[in-house]
Design a protein around this motif. Structure first.
Motif, mmCIF file in Angstrom:
data_model
loop_
_atom_site.group_PDB
_atom_site.id
_atom_site.type_symbol
_atom_site.label_atom_id
_atom_site.label_comp_id
_atom_site.label_asym_id
_atom_site.label_seq_id
_atom_site.Cartn_x
_atom_site.Cartn_y
_atom_site.Cartn_z
ATOM 1 N N ALA A 81 0.671 -1.259 0.052
ATOM 2 C CA ALA A 81 -0.033 -0.099 0.043
ATOM 3 C C ALA A 81 0.859 1.234 0.045
ATOM 4 N N TRP A 82 2.022 1.137 -0.861
ATOM 5 C CA TRP A 82 2.867 2.452 -0.644
ATOM 6 C C TRP A 82 2.218 3.636 -1.251
ATOM 7 N N GLU A 83 1.590 3.660 -2.467
ATOM 8 C CA GLU A 83 0.912 4.935 -3.047
ATOM 9 C C GLU A 83 -0.097 5.481 -1.829
ATOM 10 N N ASP A 84 -0.919 4.708 -1.519
ATOM 11 C CA ASP A 84 -1.935 5.151 -0.572
ATOM 12 C C ASP A 84 -1.201 5.726 0.493
ATOM 13 N N ALA A 85 -0.153 5.017 1.067
ATOM 14 C CA ALA A 85 0.769 5.680 2.390
ATOM 15 C C ALA A 85 1.307 7.130 1.834
ATOM 16 N N ALA A 86 1.846 7.193 0.772
ATOM 17 C CA ALA A 86 2.400 8.500 0.331
ATOM 18 C C ALA A 86 1.468 9.651 0.180
ATOM 19 N N ARG A 87 0.170 9.053 -0.296
ATOM 20 C CA ARG A 87 -0.869 10.166 -0.385
ATOM 21 C C ARG A 87 -1.506 10.382 1.066
ATOM 22 N N ALA A 88 -1.474 9.617 1.913
ATOM 23 C CA ALA A 88 -1.957 9.938 3.109
ATOM 24 C C ALA A 88 -1.282 11.019 3.638
ATOM 25 N N ILE A 89 0.076 11.195 3.936
ATOM 26 C CA ILE A 89 0.674 12.176 4.342
ATOM 27 C C ILE A 89 0.899 13.475 3.733
ATOM 28 N N MET A 90 0.292 13.842 2.556
ATOM 29 C CA MET A 90 0.142 14.998 1.763
ATOM 30 C C MET A 90 -0.346 15.876 2.574
ATOM 31 N N THR A 91 -0.010 17.234 2.372
ATOM 32 C CA THR A 91 -0.634 18.660 2.851
ATOM 33 C C THR A 91 -1.095 19.240 1.488
ATOM 34 N N THR A 92 -0.215 20.322 1.240
ATOM 35 C CA THR A 92 -0.365 21.048 -0.166
ATOM 36 C C THR A 92 0.281 20.436 -1.250
ATOM 37 N N ASP A 93 0.885 19.092 -0.761
ATOM 38 C CA ASP A 93 1.431 18.560 -2.042
ATOM 39 C C ASP A 93 0.648 18.289 -3.164
ATOM 40 N N THR A 94 1.163 18.577 -4.409
ATOM 41 C CA THR A 94 0.070 17.957 -5.495
ATOM 42 C C THR A 94 0.509 16.715 -6.135
ATOM 43 N N PHE A 95 1.303 16.018 -5.689
ATOM 44 C CA PHE A 95 1.610 14.614 -6.241
ATOM 45 C C PHE A 95 2.365 13.860 -5.044
ATOM 46 N N PRO A 96 1.954 12.468 -4.940
ATOM 47 C CA PRO A 96 2.691 11.774 -3.909
ATOM 48 C C PRO A 96 4.263 11.513 -4.419
ATOM 49 N N LYS A 97 4.966 11.199 -3.060
ATOM 50 C CA LYS A 97 6.362 11.163 -3.600
ATOM 51 C C LYS A 97 7.007 9.771 -3.147
ATOM 52 N N LEU A 98 7.392 8.901 -4.041
ATOM 53 C CA LEU A 98 7.824 7.666 -3.786
ATOM 54 C C LEU A 98 9.059 7.495 -4.439
ATOM 55 N N ALA A 99 9.968 6.558 -3.748
ATOM 56 C CA ALA A 99 11.158 6.188 -4.510
ATOM 57 C C ALA A 99 11.508 4.706 -4.027
ATOM 58 N N SER A 100 12.292 4.032 -4.797
ATOM 59 C CA SER A 100 12.874 2.530 -4.011
ATOM 60 C C SER A 100 14.093 2.414 -4.841
ATOM 61 N N ARG A 101 15.017 1.693 -4.194
ATOM 62 C CA ARG A 101 16.293 1.337 -4.855
ATOM 63 C C ARG A 101 16.570 -0.182 -4.309
ATOM 64 N N THR A 102 17.203 -0.788 -5.058
ATOM 65 C CA THR A 102 17.391 -2.314 -4.712
ATOM 66 C C THR A 102 18.861 -2.135 -4.622
ATOM 67 N N THR A 103 19.734 -2.653 -3.659
ATOM 68 C CA THR A 103 21.041 -2.490 -3.607
ATOM 69 C C THR A 103 21.770 -4.056 -2.777
ATOM 70 N N GLN A 104 22.845 -3.887 -2.436
ATOM 71 C CA GLN A 104 23.539 -5.123 -1.681
ATOM 72 C C GLN A 104 24.359 -4.805 -0.461
ATOM 73 N N ILE A 105 24.286 -5.751 0.411
ATOM 74 C CA ILE A 105 25.101 -5.563 1.621
ATOM 75 C C ILE A 105 25.971 -6.647 1.550
ATOM 76 N N ASP A 106 27.101 -6.818 1.149
ATOM 77 C CA ASP A 106 28.068 -7.967 1.233
ATOM 78 C C ASP A 106 27.587 -8.823 0.168
ATOM 79 N N GLY A 107 26.932 -8.536 -0.977
ATOM 80 C CA GLY A 107 26.484 -9.371 -1.798
ATOM 81 C C GLY A 107 25.254 -9.755 -1.814
ATOM 82 N N VAL A 108 24.664 -9.618 -0.736
ATOM 83 C CA VAL A 108 23.250 -9.811 -0.387
ATOM 84 C C VAL A 108 22.182 -8.769 -0.968
ATOM 85 N N GLU A 109 21.206 -9.151 -1.691
ATOM 86 C CA GLU A 109 20.150 -8.110 -1.989
ATOM 87 C C GLU A 109 19.346 -7.550 -1.010
ATOM 88 N N VAL A 110 19.245 -6.172 -0.918
ATOM 89 C CA VAL A 110 18.260 -5.530 0.111
ATOM 90 C C VAL A 110 17.469 -4.567 -0.508
#
Lengths: 414, 414
Positions: free
Chosen positions: A148-177
């Motif tokens: 429910a990420w988009e819902d979450a981003a929308r629920a915290i908006m005040t005068t925002d005109t669009f919801p703000k979301l981002a994601s990254r996949t990366t690694q710690i010691d070769g393991v994906e997080v």
């Protein structure tokens, strides 16, 4: 009502789930009608958390609550965020509202109130009536989902005109997080974070002390490098939650923030927070320009940052940008008033690649028509060489200052 | 073009003459057409001078010229001021323009170039073509009169919508002396004076060292207590000239700035500079409100001033004032971001006489309708008690932030 920012993304990213995180948002009717304004995030047991909070001397009780939990090294079992009311400067009633919110969430989630992190954003000075949305909050217990990420981003908006979301996949010691983030702006944005909420979630198994350092470091290069109107809010909160769900996949225990096995993770986190910070600026109230201000050649990074913010916060510079006027004299003015050492005889200015000033006067090749054409772009770069040959450099991001800003802020009760 | 400020005086004061001072203004066509833009003031031999100059790190060559003359303790034989071009950040050509202007005035007035004080205001970064108005400047030699005060005040205007003049008659040791002043604003107005020129003239016989102290002191309580847009210019100049023409009437030689025989003079000077400072604010770009911000109960005057300016410079506070919205939450925000110690639990706010907040929350008697009615006034008082019971207090004056400001500054090339 308010026109959507010209920098709103064409489509919103779909965020992957993060092991150990589930979310739900609801319409609690706190201030806004017909939109979600209450968010519950549930964490699996053992989630760790680090944070960065407003430096305001009039912080909201939710900020004080989070500060106290972070200082005690509490784990996190839940996060509750409401928009529409900042519950700031509301005296004992505000403190009671925080306790009651934490209590209600603790009951449904089966944890201690001190495992519940809180944030409120919106109008200052009006008591938050928790009893009015207690049932809605309780109802969220059953509603949480991992996607429910988009819902979450929308629920915290005040005068925002669009919801703000981002994601990254990366690694710690070769393991994906994974790292997911949501954020809201969009007035009162200034160094030290302003009315800015950002919540970051990873499945990496990282201890609270380390998360605290990671959060401070990543905020310094992202949310503390943006300004819309130089105003700082009572409610700024950035929280970085780590559930440790990736532990099963063999991520080692790391406690030293400078451990080289964290390098990729730190890069990804910095990229993610800068992405969110840019989205906040790109939804700055009334903006028509997204402006990067880059300063180098100062004695220190701090000096360079002072110059960059002096430019980025100057109403005269920002109105000139709104008017698409290459009024570089106002940049000279803003450099001069920053109060740090420069060499005016070696100072240089560029608009993008166009040399504007050099050696204490207008550049010999400068042509106003060329600069005026550049100013018509949506995204602008103002580059300043402070003239001292020093290694001090800084980049900040800002908006122009438009009639739209006045329209929004002469009426909106924030 | 630009609408006259609603705070423009119904009629301009007629200033008395000041013994040893004669003035003339002309149309030099530097930037503006159809209005006077060049001022010559002639002083009788032996006139002394003190001054306060911009703290900008990119000062104009005219500012550097005056600073050098003040540091050498030069007497003043002439003052030349042009509007329309600030001759700032113009490299060696700018320095040459200053020398040439002083040279031309020195020739006609029969003095050394170092007896000629200079100021320029207007666009930054464009070379000032002195040769184009050299003949006009020479012609002013014959034109000076003791009563051309309004002409003088008009000649130094840029985006000002009315000329700013004031006069006080006072006494030193029982002998009557006169102080006249002219000033110009009206954007880039901020602490440390901003694009503000003020010239003060007295017939009192006061030595340069004393004038320097008097000027610094009076600026601290007037021109350094006002802000329109928080921007500071390259060209701020306040000069206090004393011709000594009243010496014949038996004013004693005074050198100690704390000499009690100067008390009335200092009061009159402070009154005069505050009058001019208020006029500058009351002609702030696009303003519809004249706002006094008074802070007390802080640890020190400096802390109180930091809080007052944080309120007075906040775009969110200023847009709320423009919208006649009693949005006191934004004042809490501005107090919080000032970065100085306060007690949020004892903080109090008043709009005029209306108690708004007290004891860390909204005042129990606060009624929004009453505050909203108050906000419709032209002149507003925001009063803040910092909650610490300290003796630190400060008053500053500012404007609201309106569409008019954007209109003026998105187009006007300053």
């Amino acid at each position: 009502m308010t026109k959507t920012s010209p920098f709103a993304p064409a489509s919103l990213p779909t965020l992957p789930s993060v092991g150990g995180v589930a979310l739900a948002a609801a319409e609690a009717g706190i201030r806004y009608q017909g939109r979600k304004d209450l968010l519950l995030v549930r964490f699996a047991e053992g989630a760790e958390v680090g944070g960065a909070l407003t430096t305001s001397r009039t912080p909201s009780p939710a900020v004080n609550w989070c500060r106290s939990l972070l200082n005690s090294g509490r784990h996190a079992r839940a996060l509750v965020v409401n928009s529409g009311n900042a519950n700031a400067f509301t005296g004992q009633r505000g403190v009671d509202a925080v306790h009651l919110t934490a209590q209600i969430a603790a009951e449904t989630e089966g944890c201690a109130p001190e495992d519940v992190f809180l944030a409120s954003t919106g109008v200052i000075g009006e008591p938050l009536e928790v009893s009015a949305f207690a049932d809605t909050l309780r109802g969220l217990h059953e509603a949480v989902r991992p996607d429910a990420w988009e819902d979450a981003a929308r629920a915290i908006m005040t005068t925002d005109t669009f919801p703000k979301l981002a994601s990254r996949t990366t690694q710690i010691d070769g393991v994906e997080v994974t790292i997911n983030g949501i954020a809201k702006g969009s007035g009162m944005i200034a160094p030290n974070m302003a009315t800015m909420l950002a919540f970051l979630f990873t499945d990496a198994p990282l201890p609270g002390g380390l998360l605290q350092t990671l959060c401070t470091d990543t905020v310094a290069q992202s949310f503390n490098r943006i300004t819309v109107d130089s105003d700082t809010s009572t409610s700024d909160t950035v929280l970085l939650f780590a559930t440790g769900a990736a532990r099963d996949r063999g991520v080692p225990e790391i406690t030293d923030p400078h451990d080289s096995r964290l390098e990729e993770f730190r890069l990804a986190l910095d990229e993610l927070t800068l992405d969110l910070a840019h989205q906040v600026v790109q939804d700055g109230e009334g903006l028509t320009k997204f402006v990067t201000v880059r300063v180098d050649g100062a004695h220190t990074d701090e000096d360079a940052q002072a110059i960059a913010f002096s430019i980025a916060n100057s109403p005269l510079v920002k109105t000139a940008l709104a008017g698409e006027d290459p009024n570089w004299g106002r940049i000279i003015m803003a450099v001069g008033k920053a109060g740090v050492e420069i060499d005016p005889d070696e100072l240089a200015i560029w608009f993008g690649e166009i040399p504007v000033a050099a050696g204490g006067e207008v550049h010999p090749d400068y042509e106003e028509a060329e600069a005026a054409a550049y100013m018509k772009r949506d995204e602008l770069l103002i580059r300043v060489y402070a003239g001292l040959g020093g290694a001090g450099a800084a980049t900040v991001w800002t908006t122009d200052l438009t009639h739209g800003y006045i329209d929004i802020n002469a009426d909106y009760r924030s």
